[in-house]
Scaffold this motif. Structure first.
Motif, short mmCIF file in Angstrom:
data_model
loop_
_atom_site.label_atom_id
_atom_site.label_comp_id
_atom_site.label_asym_id
_atom_site.label_seq_id
_atom_site.Cartn_x
_atom_site.Cartn_y
_atom_site.Cartn_z
N ILE A 153 0.82 -1.21 0.00
CA ILE A 153 0.00 0.00 0.00
C ILE A 153 0.85 1.27 0.00
O ILE A 153 0.35 2.35 -0.26
N GLU A 201 -4.04 1.37 -1.00
CA GLU A 201 -4.57 1.29 0.37
C GLU A 201 -6.08 1.06 0.35
O GLU A 201 -6.60 0.27 1.16
N SER A 254 -6.68 -2.57 -0.42
CA SER A 254 -6.39 -3.46 0.71
C SER A 254 -7.57 -3.50 1.69
O SER A 254 -7.88 -4.55 2.25
N GLY A 303 -1.84 -4.42 4.60
CA GLY A 303 -1.07 -3.51 3.77
C GLY A 303 0.39 -3.47 4.20
O GLY A 303 0.69 -3.49 5.40
#
Length: 220
Positions: free
Chosen positions: A118, A132, A135, A142
């Motif tokens: 991420i 992000e 995720s 992440g």
């Protein structure tokens, strides 16, 4: 324990020998995974001191595999997922939404991964934000990694894991269970300059090698 799961050496497109990277990371209290592009050859130089891995060039883009042994994975992504599962490895897409560096993009939603990168210290902010978001949507851990190609960029991102001793299998198990806490830091000015310098050196070197090969062909 701090761990950077995405680092390159001279065995692919990095500047430094694996030993240099391990020593530099050690000074910063960081352990690293050696993830050269499509090869595990450098791992033997620092065996027992790094997490063995590769950044695999699949048909859709780059994916990192981490194992307790130097992996020899297939490049087909479906086969790579199977290989990772069968060998109890960890698999995550690197800089997935960085369109300039072979991210796999929306394919992230079509395959089963253990985690997602991420934060990549060299990726654009918007690309990291998209990773992000993905995720969270996929409920995957992440990771924050330096994607270091020069030693000066080590420390720009890493992950905290609650372990006292370096043990590859225990680290992989922590990732598998989601007990990893990303620590994005960002590149220093020095690191950015060294990255740019290394890019120029590699580009000039590739052009020089290509010109030499062309001259050899013309002679024959």
């Amino acid at each position: 324990m701090n761990v950077d799961f995405h680092v390159h050496s001279v065995f692919s497109d990095g500047k430094h020998d694996p030993e240099v990277l391990v020593n530099q990371a050690s000074k910063m209290n960081i352990f690293i995974a050696l993830t050269d592009h499509d090869t595990s050859r450098g791992v033997s130089r620092v065996e027992g001191k790094v997490i063995p891995g590769q950044e695999v060039t699949t048909q859709y883009g780059h994916v990192v595999i981490l194992c307790s042994f130097p992996p020899d994975p297939p490049s087909d992504l479906t086969s790579l997922v199977d290989y990772s599962y069968q060998n109890s490895c960890i698999l995550f897409p690197s800089h997935p939404f960085d369109v300039f560096r072979k991210g796999i993009g929306k394919k992230i939603y079509e395959f089963k991964f253990n985690a997602i990168e991420i934060y990549n210290s060299k990726a654009q902010r918007w690309a990291n934000r998209m990773a992000e978001t993905a995720s969270k949507q996929l409920s995957l851990i992440g990771l924050a990694n330096s994607d270091s190609h020069v030693k000066e960029s080590l420390g720009s991102a890493y992950n905290y894991i609650d372990l006292d001793e370096f043990n590859v299998e225990e680290i992989l198990e922590k990732v598998r269970k989601g007990h990893v806490y990303p620590r994005p830091r960002g590149l220093t000015i020095t690191a950015k300059l060294k990255i740019a310098q290394w890019y120029i050196e590699r580009k000039l070197g590739l052009e020089e090698n290509s010109s030499r090969a062309l001259r050899e062909m013309q002679r024959n």
